[in-house]
Structure formats: C-alpha cells, structure tokens
Design a protein around this motif. Structure first.
Motif, PDB file in Angstrom:
ATOM      1  N   LYS A  29       0.844  -1.131   0.004  1.00  0.00           N
ATOM      2  CA  LYS A  29      -0.007   0.039   0.109  1.00  0.00           C
ATOM      3  C   LYS A  29       1.021   1.338  -0.119  1.00  0.00           C
ATOM      4  N   ALA A  30       2.160   1.160   0.836  1.00  0.00           N
ATOM      5  CA  ALA A  30       2.839   2.169   0.722  1.00  0.00           C
ATOM      6  C   ALA A  30       3.629   2.622  -0.535  1.00  0.00           C
ATOM      7  N   LEU A  31       3.960   1.567  -1.208  1.00  0.00           N
ATOM      8  CA  LEU A  31       4.217   1.641  -2.691  1.00  0.00           C
ATOM      9  C   LEU A  31       3.417   2.295  -3.463  1.00  0.00           C
ATOM     10  N   ALA A  32       2.242   2.162  -3.337  1.00  0.00           N
ATOM     11  CA  ALA A  32       1.105   2.664  -4.352  1.00  0.00           C
ATOM     12  C   ALA A  32       1.204   4.159  -3.998  1.00  0.00           C
ATOM     13  N   VAL A  33       0.984   4.535  -2.572  1.00  0.00           N
ATOM     14  CA  VAL A  33       1.107   5.853  -2.368  1.00  0.00           C
ATOM     15  C   VAL A  33       2.520   6.716  -2.942  1.00  0.00           C
ATOM     16  N   LEU A  34       3.530   5.960  -2.678  1.00  0.00           N
ATOM     17  CA  LEU A  34       4.742   6.594  -3.249  1.00  0.00           C
ATOM     18  C   LEU A  34       4.924   6.909  -4.677  1.00  0.00           C
ATOM     19  N   SER A  35       4.380   5.620  -5.201  1.00  0.00           N
ATOM     20  CA  SER A  35       4.371   5.586  -6.763  1.00  0.00           C
ATOM     21  C   SER A  35       3.480   6.550  -7.441  1.00  0.00           C
ATOM     22  N   LEU A  36       2.248   6.733  -6.893  1.00  0.00           N
ATOM     23  CA  LEU A  36       1.457   7.735  -7.222  1.00  0.00           C
ATOM     24  C   LEU A  36       1.851   9.056  -7.275  1.00  0.00           C
ATOM     25  N   VAL A  37       2.624   9.503  -6.146  1.00  0.00           N
ATOM     26  CA  VAL A  37       3.000  10.920  -6.219  1.00  0.00           C
ATOM     27  C   VAL A  37       4.292  10.964  -7.176  1.00  0.00           C
ATOM     28  N   GLN A  38       5.002  10.181  -7.550  1.00  0.00           N
ATOM     29  CA  GLN A  38       6.154  10.083  -8.227  1.00  0.00           C
ATOM     30  C   GLN A  38       5.628  10.153  -9.849  1.00  0.00           C
ATOM     31  N   PHE A  39       4.626   9.443  -9.915  1.00  0.00           N
ATOM     32  CA  PHE A  39       3.843   9.402 -11.337  1.00  0.00           C
ATOM     33  C   PHE A  39       3.533  10.896 -11.794  1.00  0.00           C
ATOM     34  N   VAL A  40       2.697  11.593 -10.759  1.00  0.00           N
ATOM     35  CA  VAL A  40       2.417  12.880 -11.028  1.00  0.00           C
ATOM     36  C   VAL A  40       3.636  13.873 -11.351  1.00  0.00           C
ATOM     37  N   ILE A  41       4.617  13.620 -10.547  1.00  0.00           N
ATOM     38  CA  ILE A  41       5.755  14.465 -10.515  1.00  0.00           C
ATOM     39  C   ILE A  41       6.478  14.132 -12.048  1.00  0.00           C
ATOM     40  N   VAL A  42       6.394  13.061 -12.501  1.00  0.00           N
ATOM     41  CA  VAL A  42       7.067  12.695 -13.786  1.00  0.00           C
ATOM     42  C   VAL A  42       6.146  13.298 -14.795  1.00  0.00           C
ATOM     43  N   ILE A  43       4.878  13.267 -14.818  1.00  0.00           N
ATOM     44  CA  ILE A  43       3.970  13.930 -15.683  1.00  0.00           C
ATOM     45  C   ILE A  43       4.111  15.316 -15.772  1.00  0.00           C
ATOM     46  N   ASP A  44       4.346  15.976 -14.508  1.00  0.00           N
ATOM     47  CA  ASP A  44       4.812  17.369 -14.649  1.00  0.00           C
ATOM     48  C   ASP A  44       5.828  17.713 -15.286  1.00  0.00           C
ATOM     49  N   ASN A  45       6.703  17.012 -15.539  1.00  0.00           N
ATOM     50  CA  ASN A  45       7.885  17.328 -16.543  1.00  0.00           C
ATOM     51  C   ASN A  45       7.803  17.323 -17.909  1.00  0.00           C
ATOM     52  N   THR A  46       6.517  16.762 -18.386  1.00  0.00           N
ATOM     53  CA  THR A  46       6.366  16.798 -19.838  1.00  0.00           C
ATOM     54  C   THR A  46       4.906  17.468 -20.203  1.00  0.00           C
ATOM     55  N   VAL A  47       4.143  17.624 -19.098  1.00  0.00           N
ATOM     56  CA  VAL A  47       2.682  17.988 -19.398  1.00  0.00           C
ATOM     57  C   VAL A  47       2.453  19.383 -19.694  1.00  0.00           C
ATOM     58  N   VAL A  48       3.541  20.297 -19.358  1.00  0.00           N
ATOM     59  CA  VAL A  48       3.464  21.637 -19.671  1.00  0.00           C
ATOM     60  C   VAL A  48       3.937  22.144 -21.125  1.00  0.00           C
ATOM     61  N   ASN A  49       4.443  21.418 -21.766  1.00  0.00           N
ATOM     62  CA  ASN A  49       5.344  21.746 -23.153  1.00  0.00           C
ATOM     63  C   ASN A  49       3.914  21.989 -24.142  1.00  0.00           C
ATOM     64  N   VAL A  50       2.955  21.097 -24.232  1.00  0.00           N
ATOM     65  CA  VAL A  50       1.900  21.265 -25.119  1.00  0.00           C
ATOM     66  C   VAL A  50       0.949  22.404 -24.430  1.00  0.00           C
ATOM     67  N   ALA A  51       1.106  22.924 -23.397  1.00  0.00           N
ATOM     68  CA  ALA A  51       0.410  24.129 -22.787  1.00  0.00           C
ATOM     69  C   ALA A  51       0.962  25.403 -23.015  1.00  0.00           C
ATOM     70  N   LEU A  52       2.291  25.452 -23.611  1.00  0.00           N
ATOM     71  CA  LEU A  52       2.958  26.738 -23.913  1.00  0.00           C
ATOM     72  C   LEU A  52       2.311  27.709 -24.523  1.00  0.00           C
ATOM     73  N   PRO A  53       1.868  27.313 -25.902  1.00  0.00           N
ATOM     74  CA  PRO A  53       1.079  28.326 -26.519  1.00  0.00           C
ATOM     75  C   PRO A  53      -0.239  29.065 -25.853  1.00  0.00           C
ATOM     76  N   SER A  54      -0.600  28.092 -25.220  1.00  0.00           N
ATOM     77  CA  SER A  54      -2.149  28.755 -24.411  1.00  0.00           C
ATOM     78  C   SER A  54      -1.658  29.584 -23.386  1.00  0.00           C
ATOM     79  N   ILE A  55      -0.712  29.411 -22.628  1.00  0.00           N
ATOM     80  CA  ILE A  55       0.095  30.221 -21.491  1.00  0.00           C
ATOM     81  C   ILE A  55       0.408  31.340 -22.192  1.00  0.00           C
ATOM     82  N   ARG A  56       1.153  31.370 -23.217  1.00  0.00           N
ATOM     83  CA  ARG A  56       1.571  32.586 -24.123  1.00  0.00           C
ATOM     84  C   ARG A  56       0.309  33.501 -24.256  1.00  0.00           C
TER      85      ARG A  56
END
Length: 506
Positions: A29-56
């Motif tokens: 269960k602890a692994l699921a919690v820790l992996s969930l946070v890491q999953f979201v963190i890694v997503i945040d490394n790439t998720v912003v790229n497509v949003a850049l034109p809209s942010i501009r």
C-alpha cells in the motif's frame, strides 16, 4: 542492497518469512502511495510543453518567459535532487517526502491560479523544489521497506515503470487537458492526487529510523554540488537554443564543472562529507548511474522529436499528438512485467542489456519515418518496440543503482539516481535535438528547411540515439559486475547503517 530497520515485530505483525523478517506489513500500500506521487511528478515534467502556446496567449508571456516556465522547474529539480537525498537521510525520509509533496501541491495551486508570467515562473521553481525533496525520499523509502531482494526487485520495477510511463502520459494528458479544459488544469489536476497521497502516507508509509550520526550538513559540499548541477543543467538547456560556442553555453558548463571539482575536493577533506567516497567504491552502482544517462538522454530526445514530427510534419493537433502515444503506453505494461522477471531470474545486468538493445532497435525503426508519414506503418511499430525496451531497462537500472546501499545512504543513492535522470534528459535534449537541427540545415543547404529536410534531421537523431543505447549496453556488459550471493534469511538480520548483502542476481 540497503540496510533495513532493525526493529522487533509488534504483536500485531505477521510472522516473518525467510528473506522478509523486517518487511513492513503495509509495504505494498505504501508503494502505491509513493508511486502515485512520483507518477504525478514525472507527468509534470512533460505535461506543460503542449500548454505553452495557450499560456503565452493568456498571460502574454514572452518567448524567454516561456523558456523559464520549463527550465525553472528543471533547474530547481536537477540542482537540488542530490541535496534532497542527503537531507532525507538526516531528517527522515517520510518527513521529507511529506514536506516535498506539500510544496509540490501548493506550487501546483499557484501555477494553476497564476495571474502573470512572474507568478507562474516562481511557482515552477517551487514545483522543482518539491520534486527534489519528495522523489529521492520516496525511492529510499521503497528500498528500506522492501527487505527481500525479490520483492524489492518487483517494487522497483513498478516504481521505475510507472515513472517512465508518466513521461508518456504527460504528453497524452496535456493535449486532452489543454483542448478540453484549459492550460490551468495541467497544474490544478495535481491537487486532489497530492491530497489523497498525503492522507494515505500518514497511515501506510513507514520510515526506517535515521541511523546516520551526522549532526550537521556539509554546507560547503552542499553549496558546491547544488550550484554545479544547476550550472551544468543550465548549460545543456542553453545548448538546446544557442550554438555550443555561445558564452551562455560554455561558460555555464565550464563553471558547473569547476564547482563539481571543488565539491570533490571538499568531500575528500571534510570529516563528515555530504557524499562519502565509499559511494564510489561499488562498481555495479556507479555503472548503473552512468548507464542511466545514456537511456534517459535518448528517451527525452525521442519524446521531444516525435512530438515535433507529428505536429510540424504530419499536422496533428495537440489532442491528436497526445493520443498518438497510446500504443507506447500500452506496450509499457508488459515490458514492466518482463523487467521484474528478468531481474529476479537473470539478474539486473542482463535485464539492462536486453532493455538497451530492444530500445536501440526501436530507435532504428523510428529512423524509417518520412515526410508523408504512416501512423500504423511507421510510428506504431517503432514506438511499441521502443516502449517495450525502455520498460525493461528503466526498472532494472534503478535496481542496480541502489545496489548494496546502507540505510544511512539510502536517500543519497536515491538522490544520485534521480539527479542523473534529470541530467541525462537535459543532455539528450541539448545534444540530440541540436544534431537534428544541424543535419536538417546541412540537407537543406542554402535553401529553406522543408518538411523532408526536417525529417532527415529527425532520422539522423534517432540513429544517433540508437548508437548511444548500443554503447550503453556495451558499457554495462563490460563494466558492470554480476554479484551472486545467497539472499538474507530471517536468521540473518541486517543492522541499520551496515551494508546489506548483495542481491543474489544483481
């Protein structure tokens, strides 16, 4: 691989089994919690790229400001990961995981509510700080909670696989959110996930006691390595936008190298170093960290170039670009499963070699793309093979990178592994994308860079990435040591702070 908590089982704990005497009952269960946070963190490394034109368009952000929206996060995370890992060993991994996740969540909130470019950029730096604290702490918690080598291999396989998949999901999710909900939800979606993870962490995550005798942080060592890593990452990021001969590139890289050398000099002289020299005495661990740079550099460049190809050459919308990665996601799961089996049965070294070679084959398949493009005939076969190889190699690399770590150094080892992932990604984007652009210009000559010339540059970069992966496989085959020792049993406890027996098939 690591020391574990030397704590007698409570009466409510189940009877210990061989090889898992000190295992935490709620570790999965602890692994699921820790992996969930890491999953979201890694997503945040790439998720912003497509949003850049809209942010501009929404915030009126300049081109330089958009670069800082991306680079601010990478600089903070890449520069502070190693420091975050060592601080976790000093103050407690669970405590730092909670602090880092909280900072990441609050920074996601201010990013989503940003009213101008400055607010967004500062918030992105804070998100990077949150990752630098939470990621190494979470990874070291996994190492310390899973005391049986086979269970640890499976846990690290899940962790590494989900982290790798997070990069893909980030590209997919960004297109969906930007098209359907708006760019602010790229950040706001982190809040409910982080809130759930923090609530569950209080109950399901257990930390080993802090075993290091260190009372003070090696301040000069921390300053030198943090500033050095920031300078090196900044140099690679600048190289993606400016010629390598530009002062912005070589001054930053040279300054970073000098600071890293000063760090090494300090560590060899202080009584209580931030990174003890004993860390560099384990060949398997060091080789795995070097090989991680090979894999993550190729992986980061692949995501960037494929996204450019489908949008600029094939004319895909952001939503279509995200959906194009669905086959990649689908192939990742069986690769994760096979990785765990290979690590436990054939050893991490063999699993890494297989993962690198399969990934290299996928890169060569990507080099078949052309300006007309065929999603099913070219992209799908290549990305499926590549995804399968990466899913085998990434978890096996993490398993080897944490080989024979003591409980006192679990956070440090995790920080080093996550830091080299960031450095590898920055290096891959700087070098391979530059090679693609330069080759496209050479093909076009004095004329305009057309779609076919762009594709020729992409193909050259993919072939180069395949060579890099093949070289990584050779490095691991020649240098990494295969250690075969019997697993620890319930009658052979490991005291905190002492090296754990080697994984029987590392």
């Amino acid at each position: 691989m690591s020391a574990v908590e030397n704590r007698p089982a409570h009466k409510a704990d189940p009877a210990p089994s061989a090889g898992a005497a000190d295992a935490f009952p709620r570790r999965w269960k602890a692994l699921a919690v820790l992996s969930l946070v890491q999953f979201v963190i890694v997503i945040d490394n790439t998720v912003v790229n497509v949003a850049l034109p809209s942010i501009r368009d929404d915030l009126g952000t300049s081109q330089a400001g958009l670069a800082w929206v991306v680079n601010g996060y990478l600089l903070a995370a890449g520069g502070l990961l190693l420091l975050g890992g060592r601080v976790a060993d000093m103050v407690g991994r669970k405590r730092l995981f909670v602090i880092g996740t909280t900072i990441f969540a609050l920074a996601s909130l201010t990013s989503g509510l940003a009213w101008n470019s400055g607010t967004l950029i500062v918030s992105r730096f804070a998100q990077g700080l949150g990752e630098a604290l939470a990621s190494p702490a979470a990874l070291s918690l996994i190492v310390l909670m899973f005391t049986d080598s086979k269970e640890r291999a499976k846990a690290l396989g899940i962790w590494g696989g989900l982290a790798g998949m997070g990069a893909t999901v980030g590209v997919l999710l960004s297109g969906v959110l930007v098209d359907l909900a708006g760019w602010r939800w790229v950040f706001l979606i982190n809040l409910p996930i982080a809130a759930v993870a923090l609530l569950l962490a209080a109950r399901d995550v257990r930390d080993a006691p802090v075993t290091t005798s260190r009372q003070r942080l090696d301040v000069w060592g921390g300053l030198f390595i943090t500033a050095g890593l920031v300078a090196v990452v900044n140099g690679f990021l600048q190289a993606a936008e400016h010629p390598w001969g530009s002062p912005r590139v070589w001054v930053s890289l040279a300054g970073g190298l000098v600071l890293v050398l000063l760090f090494a000099a300090v560590e060899s002289r202080v009584q209580d170093p931030m990174m003890p020299l004993r860390f560099f005495t384990e060949r398997t661990r060091i080789t795995a960290n070097v090989a991680t740079v090979f894999l993550t550099s190729a992986m980061a460049a692949m995501f960037f170039i494929v996204t450019l190809y489908v949008q600029q050459v094939l004319g895909y919308s952001p939503l279509q670009s995200g959906l194009a990665y669905l086959p990649f996601c689908a192939a990742f799961v069986p690769g994760m499963i096979l990785s765990t089996q290979l690590v436990t049965k054939a050893g991490a070294k063999n699993a890494i070699i297989v993962g690198f070679l399969v990934s290299a084959a996928g890169m060569l398949l990507l080099a078949r793309i052309d300006a007309d493009g065929s999603f099913w005939g070219q992209l799908v076969p290549a990305t499926v093979v590549l995804s399968f190889g990466l899913a085998i190699g990434l978890p096996a690399l993490q398993n080897a990178a944490l080989h024979r770590l003591s409980g006192a150094d679990a956070g440090l080892g995790s920080g080093v592994q996550t830091a080299v992932q960031q450095l590898g990604s920055s290096l891959g984007l700087a070098v391979l994308t530059t090679l693609a652009v330069m080759h496209s210009r050479d093909v076009a000559g004095s004329g305009q860079v057309t779609g076919q010339a762009m594709v020729d540059g992409y193909r050259f970069a993919f072939v180069t990435a395949a060579v890099v992966l093949a070289a990584g496989a050779v490095l691991v085959a020649v240098v990494m040591r295969s250690v075969r020792q019997p697993q620890r049993t319930a009658d052979e406890p490991v005291s905190p702070g002492s090296p754990a027996p080697a994984d029987s098939r590392s």
